[in-house]
Design a protein around this motif. Structure first.
Motif, PDB file in Angstrom:
ATOM      1  N   ASN A   2       0.810  -1.214   0.000  1.00 47.20           N
ATOM      2  CA  ASN A   2       0.000   0.000   0.000  1.00 47.20           C
ATOM      3  C   ASN A   2       0.844   1.265   0.000  1.00 47.20           C
TER       4      ASN A   2
ATOM      5  N   SER B 224      -3.260   6.302  -5.352  1.00 46.56           N
ATOM      6  CA  SER B 224      -2.915   7.722  -5.499  1.00 46.56           C
ATOM      7  C   SER B 224      -2.912   8.166  -6.956  1.00 46.56           C
TER       8      SER B 224
ATOM      9  N   SER C 237     -12.862  11.128  -0.718  1.00 45.02           N
ATOM     10  CA  SER C 237     -13.162  10.832   0.682  1.00 45.02           C
ATOM     11  C   SER C 237     -11.884  10.759   1.503  1.00 45.02           C
ATOM     12  N   SER C 238     -11.988  10.882   2.800  1.00 37.69           N
ATOM     13  CA  SER C 238     -10.824  10.915   3.679  1.00 37.69           C
ATOM     14  C   SER C 238     -10.015   9.629   3.626  1.00 37.69           C
ATOM     15  N   ASP C 239     -10.677   8.499   3.324  1.00 40.74           N
ATOM     16  CA  ASP C 239      -9.943   7.236   3.235  1.00 40.74           C
ATOM     17  C   ASP C 239      -9.385   6.978   1.839  1.00 40.74           C
ATOM     18  N   GLY C 240      -9.623   7.899   0.904  1.00 43.29           N
ATOM     19  CA  GLY C 240      -9.084   7.780  -0.442  1.00 43.29           C
ATOM     20  C   GLY C 240      -9.782   6.756  -1.311  1.00 43.29           C
ATOM     21  N   LEU C 241     -10.939   6.261  -0.888  1.00 45.32           N
ATOM     22  CA  LEU C 241     -11.600   5.178  -1.610  1.00 45.32           C
ATOM     23  C   LEU C 241     -12.769   5.634  -2.471  1.00 45.32           C
ATOM     24  N   THR C 242     -13.260   6.852  -2.258  1.00 48.76           N
ATOM     25  CA  THR C 242     -14.428   7.323  -3.000  1.00 48.76           C
ATOM     26  C   THR C 242     -14.119   8.642  -3.693  1.00 48.76           C
TER      27      THR C 242
ATOM     28  N   THR D 131     -15.990   4.039  -6.591  1.00 45.70           N
ATOM     29  CA  THR D 131     -15.537   3.468  -5.325  1.00 45.70           C
ATOM     30  C   THR D 131     -14.397   2.504  -5.609  1.00 45.70           C
TER      31      THR D 131
ATOM     32  N   GLN E 107      -8.934  -0.245  -3.098  1.00 45.89           N
ATOM     33  CA  GLN E 107      -7.964   0.256  -2.135  1.00 45.89           C
ATOM     34  C   GLN E 107      -7.462   1.606  -2.623  1.00 45.89           C
ATOM     35  N   LYS E 108      -6.857   2.329  -1.751  1.00 51.56           N
ATOM     36  CA  LYS E 108      -6.372   3.662  -2.108  1.00 51.56           C
ATOM     37  C   LYS E 108      -5.394   3.561  -3.267  1.00 51.56           C
TER      38      LYS E 108
END
Length: 739
Positions: free
Chosen positions: A94, A340, A250-255, A334, A337-338
């Motif tokens: 990750n 970048s 989103s804050s978790d980088g998933l959306t 969606t 996983q994140k």
């Protein structure tokens, strides 16, 4: 400029694989047995019949019941098992720094295998052009660099001195949003007059106009000008809103949530309104892309939630896939996983919108009902059977002649495009002076110069003298290469058994297959080939090193953000912050003792020199190969050389000379124990069908082939390395004669 053929097809974030795989060392008795097993292997039932292939000798260890896929797996793991193991480790990380460091290590193993030998990128040659530098997007990945609506084109060629000033200003201004306005002012100040037309050459016809069902660049480079995506890179390499006005993560980088602009329209090829552009068009586009499986689908596998499951039939309800349109102006993706790099993917056709209503009106269906062979299916068959929401309509497409793009009067941003008409003119390559002649007359707005036209441009009386107008074009991140066929199954073109017929005997073919599966033999070919002389046939001696590349992923493509430690072959390596991808590759190559210079530490780059060609190294590798092959019962000598078939288009003087350069340097370097057979194709189309147009590895009619390359789809090394995965996941693996 003339657009050359480029194999594109852009594959995936690999999911976990469930097939058992085998590891064994190329060379030796067991390896030779596997090579010769192809005569007795059985194709999977769903695969097409294997074309006629020379019989190969029986050996006691020959596994006669191997299917084509099983044999492909064996040969892949023998040649690329180390690459695969390290790359799978990279894909599980990750942390971007660890991912990239392990990817660089995996690529070192890929280069060591010598199944792929890098040759060149685009550019790096002398050229004369009316197009202002950096007025067309210069993004290294995706397709935005083929969007021409904001090009700035002068009525006369721009001098080399003025180009130098413009390039210097871009280096200072890019990212500030000020370059284009400065450029317009500078051109006017220097007395240039600009125009709203752009004429350029092309050499490969689009096979389809459905951008979501193709992985070939010859298709997508044309279609990109007919639609807009969510985001688009501008001339300063900055991602800007297109059909999406804004987005948030989103804050978790998933959306990722995108908000569409209003007023964008779909029209047909005649400019008649079809529908509004709405968020559901992006849902429809993604589903159609996954249904069509034209080589793009794996790009989102492992990235978008349930994309892998939908592609493989585990999920049949597309609403469970991670793309939705909660209303007409909102698109939501969606992620598994994140990632970048996700925003950098939006410039590629895999995320193109598609009008659901227009698609269904052309016989299109979704899911299990999708059938492109249905009698009523018309979508994408030509330029009159797609809907347009981009800057251009196509009023004329005459095959192997002309493609005309005219400004779309319904385009949402029509007032801000600089080019109203783009004309592509077909160039078959038979006349090496034609593009230069057409540039002088204005039929084309630019021309790369080859050895013949360089001399013409230097002649007295030329309207655009070389010393004043010739400049060296910028290189890009494309990686063309020479591919080695590990499992050749056909000895004529797959679409016509009378074209590009090999002169090899059955015994020759068996010996060649054994040799091509010996890593030292492949390295001998790679080290014995003067790649700079090969490049010189197209660009000229003076600049033959400029576009020469030494790796698959450019060495400067990314660097470590923080100090990073990874384990490779049981040894820990620590790379400081700022360490380039290429430096990591070279560290592993040096540790393994393989004499490839993939990174020039002094210059800080992986291109512009020849880090492979070395006659002494070639001789050392062939000596080892001869010993190992002899132990397997294969004699290699000047009296009985290994036969290597290299197809080439003989209508082109440049490509004929390139093939001759390969033949001459390899045969001389290896003291005649290898014979390179130049197999003539009477046209570029025949040459493409020797390998480029193949759908599977068993359709490749060659031992070595240089008609394919790879351009990155997004801003991560994974966009390159995924294409070398096994099990039909890697788009370029078929170039090795497997899968």
């Amino acid at each position: 400029m003339t657009k050359m053929n480029l194999q594109g097809g852009r594959l995936n974030v690999s999911p976990a694989l469930t097939r058992r795989h085998f590891m064994y060392v190329a060379g030796g008795v067991s390896a030779f047995a596997a090579m010769t097993a192809v005569a007795g292997c059985k194709k999977d039932e769903e695969e097409p019949e294997t074309p006629d292939t020379p019989d190969t000798p029986d050996t006691p260890d020959t596994p006669v019941e191997l299917t084509y896929d099983e044999l492909s797996e064996k040969l892949y793991m023998a040649a690329l098992g180390d690459f695969y193991t390290i790359y799978q480790d990279a894909l599980q990380r990750n942390n971007d720094d660890k991912r990239h460091a392990l990817m660089a290590a995996a690529e070192a193993k890929l280069l060591e295998s010598a199944v792929y030998v890098p040759t060149s990128s685009y550019g790096g040659a002398f050229a004369i052009s009316r197009v202002a530098p950096y007025s067309v997007d210069y993004t290294l990945w995706g397709n935005d660099n083929y969007r021409y609506h904001n090009a700035i084109v002068a009525t006369n060629p721009i001098t080399a001195a003025d180009r130098d000033v413009m390039r210097a200003q871009w280096n200072e201004r890019h990212g500030t949003g000020t370059y284009i306005e400065w450029l317009k002012g500078y051109l006017a100040q220097q007395g240039y007059v600009t125009k709203d037309t752009y004429n350029l050459g092309y050499s490969s016809e689009p096979e389809t106009w459905d951008v979501l069902a193709t992985s070939r660049a010859a298709d997508s480079e044309a279609i990109i000008n007919t639609y807009d995506g969510l985001m688009e890179y501008d001339a300063e390499f900055v991602l800007q809103p297109a059909l999406a006005e804004s987005y948030e993560v989103s804050s978790d980088g998933l959306t990722y949530t995108f908000h569409l602009r209003s007023g964008a329209k779909w029209v047909d090829s005649q400019g008649r309104e079809v529908a509004d552009v709405v968020a559901d068009d992006f849902v429809a586009g993604l589903q159609h892309m996954m249904d069509a499986q034209g080589g793009l689908e794996y790009l989102v596998q492992g990235v978008i939630v349930n994309a892998d499951e939908y592609i493989n039939g585990v999920v049949t309800d597309f609403s469970q896939v991670g793309v939705s349109a909660p209303d007409d102006t909102t698109v939501v993706y969606t992620l598994v996983q994140k990632a970048s790099y996700f925003p950098t993917m939006l410039g590629y056709g895999v995320f193109a919108p598609m009008s659901r209503a227009y698609y269904t009106s052309q016989g299109g269906k979704f899911g299990a009902e999708f059938d492109s062979a249905a009698a009523d299916y018309q979508y994408g068959i030509d330029k009159d059977h797609i809907a347009y929401c981009g800057p251009y309509l196509i009023p004329n497409h005459t095959k192997e002649n002309t493609i005309v793009f005219e400004a779309n009067p319904s385009y949402w941003n029509k007032d801000n495009i600089t080019i109203k008409t783009i004309t592509w003119k077909f160039q078959d390559g038979s006349d090496v002076t034609k593009t230069y002649t057409d540039m002088k007359s204005g039929a084309l707005d630019g021309a790369s110069l080859n050895p013949s036209t360089i001399e013409i441009a230097k002649s007295a009386g030329e309207p655009y003298p070389f010393d004043t107008y010739a400049y060296v074009s910028l290189t890009d991140a494309t990686s063309f290469g020479m591919f080695m066929n590990l499992n050749r199954g056909i000895f004529h073109n797959f679409n016509n058994d009378q074209i590009a017929v090999s002169s090899q005997t059955e015994a020759d073919a068996a010996r060649t297959k054994a040799a091509m599966n010996n890593v030292h033999f492949r390295r001998a070919l790679a080290f014995g080939w003067d790649r700079a002389a090969y490049n010189a046939q197209g660009s000229g001696e003076e600049v033959k090193y400029n576009a020469l590349i030494n790796s698959f992923v450019p060495g400067t493509f990314c660097s470590m953000e923080e100090s990073t430690t990874v384990t490779v072959d049981g040894k820990d390596y620590t790379f400081d912050a700022g360490t380039f991808y290429g430096e990591i590759m070279q560290t592993i190559l040096d540790a393994d003792g393989v004499a490839i210079k993939a990174w020039d530490a002094e210059a800080g780059q992986s291109n512009g020199y020849d880090g492979w060609y070395n006659v002494a190294n070639a001789k050392a590798e062939i000596a080892t190969a001869i010993t190992e092959l002899a132990a397997a019962g294969v004699e290699v000598s000047a009296a009985n050389p290994i036969q290597i078939d290299l197809p080439y288009p003989n209508q082109s003087e440049t490509y004929t000379n390139r093939a001759s350069a390969v033949k001459q340097s390899i045969e001389a370097s290896l003291d005649g124990v290898v014979q390179v057979n130049m197999v003539a194709c009477s046209s570029f189309t025949e040459w493409y069908y020797a390998g480029y147009m193949a759908d599977t590895g068993d359709e490749g009619n060659y031992d070595m082939y240089d008609c394919s390359g790879w351009g990155p789809d997004y801003g991560d090394p994974q966009t390159y390395l995924d294409c070398m995965l096994p099990y039909y996941e890697g788009y370029m693996t078929k170039c090795l004669g497997i899968f």
